[in-house]
Motif scaffolding. Sequence first.
Motif, PDB file in Angstrom:
ATOM      1  N   ARG A 108     -17.457  43.747  35.149  1.00 11.83           N
ATOM      2  CA  ARG A 108     -17.441  44.936  34.294  1.00 11.83           C
ATOM      3  C   ARG A 108     -16.051  45.160  33.706  1.00 11.83           C
ATOM      4  N   ALA A 109     -15.010  44.955  34.520  1.00  8.38           N
ATOM      5  CA  ALA A 109     -13.628  45.176  34.065  1.00  8.38           C
ATOM      6  C   ALA A 109     -13.203  44.165  33.008  1.00  8.38           C
ATOM      7  N   LEU A 110     -13.746  42.961  33.084  1.00  4.59           N
ATOM      8  CA  LEU A 110     -13.343  41.893  32.167  1.00  4.59           C
ATOM      9  C   LEU A 110     -14.130  41.898  30.857  1.00  4.59           C
ATOM     10  N   ALA A 111     -15.163  42.698  30.779  1.00  7.02           N
ATOM     11  CA  ALA A 111     -16.017  42.710  29.587  1.00  7.02           C
ATOM     12  C   ALA A 111     -15.716  43.933  28.719  1.00  7.02           C
ATOM     13  N   PHE A 112     -15.715  43.723  27.382  1.00  2.52           N
ATOM     14  CA  PHE A 112     -15.509  44.806  26.429  1.00  2.52           C
ATOM     15  C   PHE A 112     -16.548  44.702  25.320  1.00  2.52           C
ATOM     16  N   ASP A 113     -16.982  45.849  24.824  1.00  7.29           N
ATOM     17  CA  ASP A 113     -17.854  45.845  23.641  1.00  7.29           C
ATOM     18  C   ASP A 113     -17.094  45.238  22.478  1.00  7.29           C
ATOM     19  N   LYS A 114     -17.806  44.572  21.569  1.00  7.16           N
ATOM     20  CA  LYS A 114     -17.144  43.822  20.507  1.00  7.16           C
ATOM     21  C   LYS A 114     -16.386  44.698  19.519  1.00  7.16           C
ATOM     22  N   ASP A 115     -16.685  46.005  19.485  1.00  9.28           N
ATOM     23  CA  ASP A 115     -15.957  46.871  18.564  1.00  9.28           C
ATOM     24  C   ASP A 115     -14.693  47.459  19.188  1.00  9.28           C
ATOM     25  N   LEU A 116     -14.375  47.033  20.416  1.00 14.85           N
ATOM     26  CA  LEU A 116     -13.158  47.494  21.083  1.00 14.85           C
ATOM     27  C   LEU A 116     -12.081  46.413  21.033  1.00 14.85           C
TER      28      LEU A 116
END
Length: 270
Positions: A108-116
């Motif tokens: 969860r910590a390593l993943a970001f939504d593509k608009d971020l």
Amino acid sequence: MNNDQLLIDQFLSSHPEIAIASINELETEEIALLIETLSLDQSMVILSRLLPYKSGKALERITPERAIACMDHLSLSNAEAILRICEKSISTQILNGVQPERAKYLKRALAFDKDLVGAHLEPYVFTLPVNMKIEKALHLIKSSKAVVKPHVFVLDDEKKLVGYLEVNELITNDPNRTIQTVMKKVPRTVFADMNAKDLLENWDHAFIDLPVVKVNREFIGTVSRVSLAEFKSSKATIDNSAIKAGNALGELFTIGLTSLLGSAESNLKP
């Protein structure tokens, strides 16, 4: 444990700052060998205190069993920072082997939504420790396989962003001075969870790449205007000529860097 290992282990326990400074100067393969052969506790000390771009690449070169053991026992913050540097296939393999609850948090910590902004990071970026001398910094730049940009960001012992400097400042200053004495304050902080479009609309054109941090100012990489170019909006039109110019400047910098450092190194020799 043989005598050499025992000496390293004792020195790492008694003089961690000196030991880590020396280990940072080793080749990645040599660091990986140390992590494999020392005790798990000492291996974790090394991984947690290395320069970020070195720790992740060292982890890639040790056995999966050792890597999983380290990631299972390091603090979550350190594990996250190190896995961010690793190649995706290796970090996935490690995450599949660590404790389920820990793996869930780290994924969860390593993943970001593509608009971020965090989704467009370049994590494998050359950085310098604040207390290092310029002479050693020049050596690290020349030998590094990480991405070296015109602006080099400076971190403290907790891997928090404390400043930046331009490479030519290293070349022109007294080699016995420390990084801290020549660095400048970062005028603007970019957070990983910022909206990419908002950042594009307010880009600081003094920088080709901007440093990205977590809320506690822990450095996690850089982001470029080019990498965010896909996020055009009707309210903010990106100047493509400026983007191309920035790319060209970056390429020219890379081409000239080796020559400049070669000259600087020659000047340092007696």
